[in-house]
Design a protein around this motif. Sequence first.
Motif, PDB file in Angstrom:
ATOM      1  N   MET A   1      -2.010   0.233   1.098  1.00 22.57           N
ATOM      2  CA  MET A   1      -2.326   0.989  -0.044  1.00 22.57           C
ATOM      3  C   MET A   1      -2.529   0.082  -1.272  1.00 22.57           C
ATOM      4  N   ASP A   2      -1.811  -1.225  -1.267  1.00 22.46           N
ATOM      5  CA  ASP A   2      -2.125  -2.148  -2.393  1.00 22.46           C
ATOM      6  C   ASP A   2      -1.713  -3.432  -1.687  1.00 22.46           C
TER       7      ASP A   2
ATOM      8  N   VAL B   1       5.678   5.597   3.656  1.00 21.82           N
ATOM      9  CA  VAL B   1       5.052   4.401   2.931  1.00 21.82           C
ATOM     10  C   VAL B   1       6.287   3.344   2.776  1.00 21.82           C
TER      11      VAL B   1
ATOM     12  N   LEU C   1      -5.414  -2.732  -5.600  1.00 24.11           N
ATOM     13  CA  LEU C   1      -5.312  -1.305  -5.148  1.00 24.11           C
ATOM     14  C   LEU C   1      -6.547  -1.265  -4.008  1.00 24.11           C
TER      15      LEU C   1
ATOM     16  N   ASP D   1      -8.997   0.391  -1.851  1.00 25.00           N
ATOM     17  CA  ASP D   1      -9.815   1.491  -1.889  1.00 25.00           C
ATOM     18  C   ASP D   1     -10.343   1.626  -0.369  1.00 25.00           C
ATOM     19  N   SER D   2     -11.292   2.787  -0.267  1.00 30.11           N
ATOM     20  CA  SER D   2     -12.053   3.085   1.157  1.00 30.11           C
ATOM     21  C   SER D   2     -13.078   1.810   1.304  1.00 30.11           C
TER      22      SER D   2
ATOM     23  N   ARG E   1       1.901  -2.792   0.290  1.00 29.51           N
ATOM     24  CA  ARG E   1       2.557  -1.427   0.523  1.00 29.51           C
ATOM     25  C   ARG E   1       1.584  -0.842   1.382  1.00 29.51           C
ATOM     26  N   MET E   2       2.066  -0.204   2.513  1.00 31.06           N
ATOM     27  CA  MET E   2       1.109   0.713   3.570  1.00 31.06           C
ATOM     28  C   MET E   2       1.703   1.602   3.936  1.00 31.06           C
ATOM     29  N   MET E   3       1.058   2.824   4.627  1.00 27.49           N
ATOM     30  CA  MET E   3       1.183   3.984   4.793  1.00 27.49           C
ATOM     31  C   MET E   3       1.204   4.144   6.477  1.00 27.49           C
TER      32      MET E   3
ATOM     33  N   LYS F   1      -2.319   2.121   6.975  1.00 25.36           N
ATOM     34  CA  LYS F   1      -3.278   1.959   6.082  1.00 25.36           C
ATOM     35  C   LYS F   1      -2.506   1.023   4.783  1.00 25.36           C
TER      36      LYS F   1
ATOM     37  N   ASN G   1       4.038  11.219   6.550  1.00 30.68           N
ATOM     38  CA  ASN G   1       3.837   9.904   6.504  1.00 30.68           C
ATOM     39  C   ASN G   1       5.063   9.332   5.797  1.00 30.68           C
TER      40      ASN G   1
END
Length: 251
Positions: free
Chosen positions: A161-162, A214, A137, A139-140, A169-171, A159, A212
Amino acid sequence: MTGVGIRLKNWWQDKSVGKLGMENPVPDSATHLFRLCREHRLLLIAQKGVKSRYQSLMLNVDLPQQQLILDEPFPHEHPIEYWIGRRLEITSLEGGVNTRFESRVVGLDTMGGSAALCLQWPSDVIAAQRRKHFRLLVDSHTPVQAVLKLPELGNLAAKVMDLSVGGLRMMVPGHYEDIEQAQVSLKLGAESSLHCQLNISSVQELIEPAQNTVIGAAMMDLHPQQVANIQRFLARSQRQQRKRELALAES
């Protein structure tokens, strides 16, 4: 990290000329232990007769020395020297108990500047094979940069995400439908930039807090060096996440 198949092949070749001196070779066990290391599975550590439980990671499987290297157990309730000579029962946490073995701590080591335990090669490994890749996962604090390249739409800052060795997986901002072909460029910390074709598996629109999309996808046709770079980044990032979680728990 050298591929599991190559390392096992080299091990058998060395064994055939008597370099290792292993009286009871356990190739199936070695495969399962390599899997724990490769997939960065969280491990549960217990001592017989002691209620406390600890978590760790398999850092290395050393076939020639017949040793396993485990990250320092956490939470850090004891100095690292406490573990020397202890007999441990180790099980994998993620996805249920699919691997279990017992071993004894025979010494200490350091990997990546952190303390680690050297364990004897276990005499018996009970395992149920799994093929699912470990998924980190993001994170920032995780240094991942991504650009999604869509035909006729150009490049979109994404971005992540994992992330796993198999996919991500991205957004991306905005609304996109019927995405069938895409490419991605990834920058994973200090690792070399990675470019590959994607096989899109899912597209989901998010409305809140803003519009957005995903996208879930498998990364296609990665060459061995790219896979090794991703594995190295995942292992390093997971350890850093654990250190931050531990620091927050102790504050």
